[in-house]
Design an enzyme around this catalytic site. Structure first.
Site, PDB file in Angstrom:
ATOM      1  N   TYR A 116      21.505  44.893  17.850  1.00  0.00           N
ATOM      2  CA  TYR A 116      21.768  45.198  16.416  1.00  0.00           C
ATOM      3  C   TYR A 116      22.798  46.119  16.309  1.00  0.00           C
ATOM      4  CZ  TYR A 116      19.413  46.209  12.020  1.00  0.00           C
ATOM      5  OH  TYR A 116      19.142  46.256  10.629  1.00  0.00           O
ATOM      6  N   LYS A 168       4.433  19.707  13.916  1.00  0.00           N
ATOM      7  CA  LYS A 168       5.705  18.976  14.208  1.00  0.00           C
ATOM      8  C   LYS A 168       6.510  20.090  15.050  1.00  0.00           C
ATOM      9  CE  LYS A 168       5.319  15.032  11.876  1.00  0.00           C
ATOM     10  NZ  LYS A 168       5.488  13.698  12.530  1.00  0.00           N
ATOM     11  N   ALA A 208       4.769   0.206   0.977  1.00  0.00           N
ATOM     12  CA  ALA A 208       6.120  -0.276   0.672  1.00  0.00           C
ATOM     13  C   ALA A 208       6.979   1.239   0.297  1.00  0.00           C
ATOM     14  CB  ALA A 208       6.335  -0.869  -0.616  1.00  0.00           C
ATOM     15  N   ASN A 251      -2.224   7.734   8.949  1.00  0.00           N
ATOM     16  CA  ASN A 251      -2.922   9.103   9.526  1.00  0.00           C
ATOM     17  C   ASN A 251      -3.394   9.962   8.371  1.00  0.00           C
ATOM     18  OD1 ASN A 251      -1.894   8.885  12.411  1.00  0.00           O
ATOM     19  ND2 ASN A 251       0.104   8.969  11.750  1.00  0.00           N
TER      20      ASN A 251
HETATM   21  N1  LIG Z   1       2.024   6.650  12.721  1.00  0.00           N
HETATM   22  C1  LIG Z   1       3.116   7.274  12.271  1.00  0.00           C
HETATM   23  O1  LIG Z   1       3.970   7.557  12.998  1.00  0.00           O
HETATM   24  C2  LIG Z   1       3.436   7.491  10.771  1.00  0.00           C
HETATM   25  C3  LIG Z   1       2.476   6.927   9.931  1.00  0.00           C
HETATM   26  N2  LIG Z   1       2.737   7.143   8.693  1.00  0.00           N
HETATM   27  C4  LIG Z   1       1.698   6.640   7.832  1.00  0.00           C
HETATM   28  O2  LIG Z   1       2.184   5.848   6.760  1.00  0.00           O
HETATM   29  C5  LIG Z   1       1.623   6.129   5.289  1.00  0.00           C
HETATM   30  C6  LIG Z   1       2.692   6.143   4.352  1.00  0.00           C
HETATM   31  O3  LIG Z   1       3.643   7.219   4.544  1.00  0.00           O
HETATM   32  P1  LIG Z   1       4.863   7.520   3.831  1.00  0.00           P
HETATM   33  O4  LIG Z   1       5.951   6.041   3.809  1.00  0.00           O
HETATM   34  O5  LIG Z   1       5.700   8.499   4.226  1.00  0.00           O
HETATM   35  O6  LIG Z   1       4.368   7.519   2.162  1.00  0.00           O
HETATM   36  P2  LIG Z   1       4.994   7.136   0.862  1.00  0.00           P
HETATM   37  O7  LIG Z   1       4.295   7.879  -0.124  1.00  0.00           O
HETATM   38  O8  LIG Z   1       6.519   7.016   1.127  1.00  0.00           O
HETATM   39  O9  LIG Z   1       4.575   5.690   1.031  1.00  0.00           O
HETATM   40  C7  LIG Z   1       3.098   5.267   0.679  1.00  0.00           C
HETATM   41  C8  LIG Z   1       3.133   3.628   0.494  1.00  0.00           C
HETATM   42  O10 LIG Z   1       1.969   3.222   0.551  1.00  0.00           O
HETATM   43  C9  LIG Z   1       1.412   2.279  -0.442  1.00  0.00           C
HETATM   44  N3  LIG Z   1       0.089   2.494  -0.691  1.00  0.00           N
HETATM   45  C10 LIG Z   1      -0.640   3.557  -0.855  1.00  0.00           C
HETATM   46  N4  LIG Z   1      -2.054   2.989  -1.255  1.00  0.00           N
HETATM   47  C11 LIG Z   1      -1.997   1.567  -1.071  1.00  0.00           C
HETATM   48  C12 LIG Z   1      -2.864   0.628  -1.418  1.00  0.00           C
HETATM   49  N5  LIG Z   1      -4.149   0.963  -1.776  1.00  0.00           N
HETATM   50  N6  LIG Z   1      -2.418  -0.724  -1.566  1.00  0.00           N
HETATM   51  C13 LIG Z   1      -1.278  -0.726  -1.189  1.00  0.00           C
HETATM   52  N7  LIG Z   1      -0.345  -0.017  -0.761  1.00  0.00           N
HETATM   53  C14 LIG Z   1      -0.541   1.337  -0.886  1.00  0.00           C
HETATM   54  C15 LIG Z   1       2.270   3.067  -1.668  1.00  0.00           C
HETATM   55  O11 LIG Z   1       2.397   2.022  -2.427  1.00  0.00           O
HETATM   56  P3  LIG Z   1       3.190   2.211  -4.117  1.00  0.00           P
HETATM   57  O12 LIG Z   1       4.679   2.108  -3.791  1.00  0.00           O
HETATM   58  O13 LIG Z   1       2.843   1.006  -4.869  1.00  0.00           O
HETATM   59  O14 LIG Z   1       2.943   3.671  -4.360  1.00  0.00           O
HETATM   60  C16 LIG Z   1       3.603   3.083  -1.289  1.00  0.00           C
HETATM   61  O15 LIG Z   1       4.547   2.326  -0.936  1.00  0.00           O
HETATM   62  C17 LIG Z   1       0.756   7.373   5.459  1.00  0.00           C
HETATM   63  O16 LIG Z   1      -0.521   7.044   5.732  1.00  0.00           O
HETATM   64  C18 LIG Z   1       1.105   7.799   6.661  1.00  0.00           C
HETATM   65  O17 LIG Z   1       0.214   8.765   7.536  1.00  0.00           O
HETATM   66  C19 LIG Z   1       3.962   7.774   8.057  1.00  0.00           C
HETATM   67  C20 LIG Z   1       4.720   8.096   9.172  1.00  0.00           C
HETATM   68  C21 LIG Z   1       4.829   8.055  10.436  1.00  0.00           C
HETATM   69  C1  LIG Z   2       3.006  10.846  11.965  1.00  0.00           C
HETATM   70  C2  LIG Z   2       3.448  11.220  10.699  1.00  0.00           C
HETATM   71  O1  LIG Z   2       4.824  11.613  10.524  1.00  0.00           O
HETATM   72  C3  LIG Z   2       2.772  11.048   9.353  1.00  0.00           C
HETATM   73  O2  LIG Z   2       1.643  10.191   9.287  1.00  0.00           O
HETATM   74  O3  LIG Z   2       3.171  11.336   8.245  1.00  0.00           O
HETATM   75 MG   LIG Z   3       5.241  12.307   8.466  1.00  0.00          MG
END
Ligand SMILES: NC(=O)C1=CN([C@@H]2O[C@H](COP(=O)(O)OP(=O)(O)OC[C@H]3O[C@@H](n4cnc5c(N)ncnc54)[C@H](OP(=O)(O)O)[C@@H]3O)[C@@H](O)[C@H]2O)C=CC1
Ligand SMILES: CC(=O)C(=O)O
Ligand SMILES: [Mg+2]
Length: 421
Positions: A39, A94, A195, A286
């Site tokens: 420091y 994380k 998506a 998740n």
């Molecule tokens: N295993 C892993 O390492 C990881 C897992 N994930 C999981 O992926 C999922 C999405 O995360 P992320 O991409 O960051 O989130 P986003 O919010 O960017 O995307 C979520 C997407 O899921 C779609 N969605 C939600 N509900 C429905 C439904 N009922 N029917 C169809 N589509 C649906 C949404 O549709 P719309 O565009 O129409 O809103 C959107 O496109 C989470 O559950 C997360 O835990 C994410 C990162 C890492």
């Molecule tokens: C694992 C992760 O990053 C998620 O589900 O968002």
């Molecule tokens: Mg994540």
């Protein structure tokens, strides 16, 4: 999740001390002399050196081994937009994984931002504190512009884990699963439920690994993303196909692969029954997958099944990626994490799954053995060899692709956390 596990999870986070991380001191601070170095007055010397040349921050501060895990809480796991403070347990989590698996220090930062622009400005203003920025759980489509702008404005690597970490691990597992099921990537018909951040990045990387874009059916809340829709943002529009399929039910008929990155319980046993022989299901939402492994495996015995969870075989989760990718990037002081580094990580993770698994790793999971096959398509997070394989591949790709500011490290490949310098 069972009531027991829910209670245990709350107890784990609350006791004996709230949270999962703390800050530790790395230099002696016992004597008055130590304090006059650490420091005032001693600290003035590194201040002057850094003011002369910002690169000296790597020499005199913890910057080079420090990553910011930053969220706005807009897409916390599959739980949705629950706000920045609620995302803190995940961001601390994380941080635990960065430290435990790759020896990287983390500050978790939860930003209460009223707009993507406010978030970008906040992160850009603090970015120089860190050796790298890991963006986490930021929803689509905002995450794409946020990452693009921050890459442009920051002098350190910026990486949206839900996009690229997820895509890297999904591609590694998928290439192995296709091989095990006797399917060629260029012939596989893929249905992607979701998506958003993870979905768009996973499908882009699968295309660069050989899947044909015309064989991908991406689905959002409104159904299949097809060329006739006029409500698509530019990211979804890249996946618009000429098809008569309108629903998951239509698209899943005869599909080889289902990738779920959407939300819990959105894929039914009846839909799984309609898939082609020897299907692959990555239900990665998740904490609750699109279909439970119990239901899926009871429905099809020719299936390869993966989830994002630690309590089932085949954990397709970005934990296999981000700690090791940042380790490699930091150790060559890469200016970015580019496509070459991502593809190198895919192959390193994929190849490791085919190596014989040492006894200690089997013991950590309480099993006799792991062997490359339908229940072991991808390495386990506790496999210390991830630290050997992935940073080396990423660092080499950074050097070869011209984004490394340091040479390939002489102390690589790393055999354990103790080898980290
Ligand atoms: N295993 C892993 O390492 C990881 C897992 N994930 C999981 O992926 C999922 C999405 O995360 P992320 O991409 O960051 O989130 P986003 O919010 O960017 O995307 C979520 C997407 O899921 C779609 N969605 C939600 N509900 C429905 C439904 N009922 N029917 C169809 N589509 C649906 C949404 O549709 P719309 O565009 O129409 O809103 C959107 O496109 C989470 O559950 C997360 O835990 C994410 C990162 C890492
Ligand atoms: C694992 C992760 O990053 C998620 O589900 O968002
Ligand atoms: Mg994540």
């Amino acid at each position: 999740m069972s009531q027991d596990l829910k209670a245990a999870a709350l107890d784990y986070h609350a006791n004996p001390r709230p949270g999962k991380l703390s800050v530790e001191i790395t230099k002696p601070t016992r004597t008055s002399r130590d304090l006059s170095l650490a420091y005032s007055p001693g600290v003035a010397e590194p201040v002057r050196e850094i003011a002369k040349d910002p690169e000296n921050a790597y020499k005199y501060t913890a910057k080079g081994n420090l990553v910011a895990v930053i969220s706005d809480g807009s897409a916390i796991l599959g739980l949705g937009n629950l706000g920045p403070l609620a995302s803190k347990p995940v961001m601390e989590g994380k941080g635990v994984l960065f430290k435990r698996f790759a020896g990287i220090d983390v500050f978790d930062i939860e930003v209460n931002s009223e707009s993507p622009q406010a978030f970008i400005e906040t992160v850009a203003r603090i970015a120089d504190t860190f050796g790298g920025i890991n963006l986490e759980d930021i929803k689509a489509p905002e995450c794409f512009e946020i990452e693009r702008a921050l890459k442009e404005q920051c002098n350190v690597p910026v990486f949206h884990d839900d996009q690229h970490g997820t895509a890297i691990v999904t591609a590694a597992g998928m290439l192995n699963a296709l091989e095990l099921q006797g399917k060629k990537p260029e012939e596989a018909r893929v249905v992607c439920l979701g998506a958003g951040a993870a979905a768009i990045a996973c499908m882009k990387l699968l295309i660069s690994c050989g899947i044909k874009s015309e064989n991908i059916f991406m689905i959002d809340r409104k159904g299949v993303i097809h060329a006739g829709r006029d409500d698509l943002n530019q990211y979804k529009a890249m996946f618009a196909t000429e098809t008569d399929c309108r629903t998951l039910d239509d698209a899943i008929d005869g599909a080889d692969v289902f990738v779920g990155v959407s939300g819990p319980d959105l894929f039914s046993a009846a839909q799984l029954k309609k898939m082609a022989p020897n299907p692959i299901v990555f239900a990665c939402s998740n904490p609750d997958p699109e279909i439970s492994p119990e239901v899926a495996l009871a429905t099809r015995d020719d299936l390869i099944m993966a989830t994002g969870r630690s309590d089932y075989p085949n954990q397709v989760n970005n934990v296999l990626g981000f700690p090791f990718i940042f380790r490699g990037a930091l150790d060559v002081r890469a200016t970015a994490i580019n496509e070459e580094m991502k593809v190198a990580a895919v192959h390193a993770i994929r190849d490791l799954a085919k190596e014989p698994v040492p006894r200690e790793i089997c013991e950590a999971y309480g099993v006799e053995s792991f062997e490359f096959g339908k229940e072991y398509i991808i390495p386990k997070p506790m496999d210390v060899r991830l630290l050997e394989f992935v940073p080396a591949a990423v660092a080499r790709a950074a050097v070869d692709s011209g984004v490394a500011r340091h040479a390939y490290p002489a102390h690589y490949p790393l055999k354990s956390i103790d080898d980290i310098r």
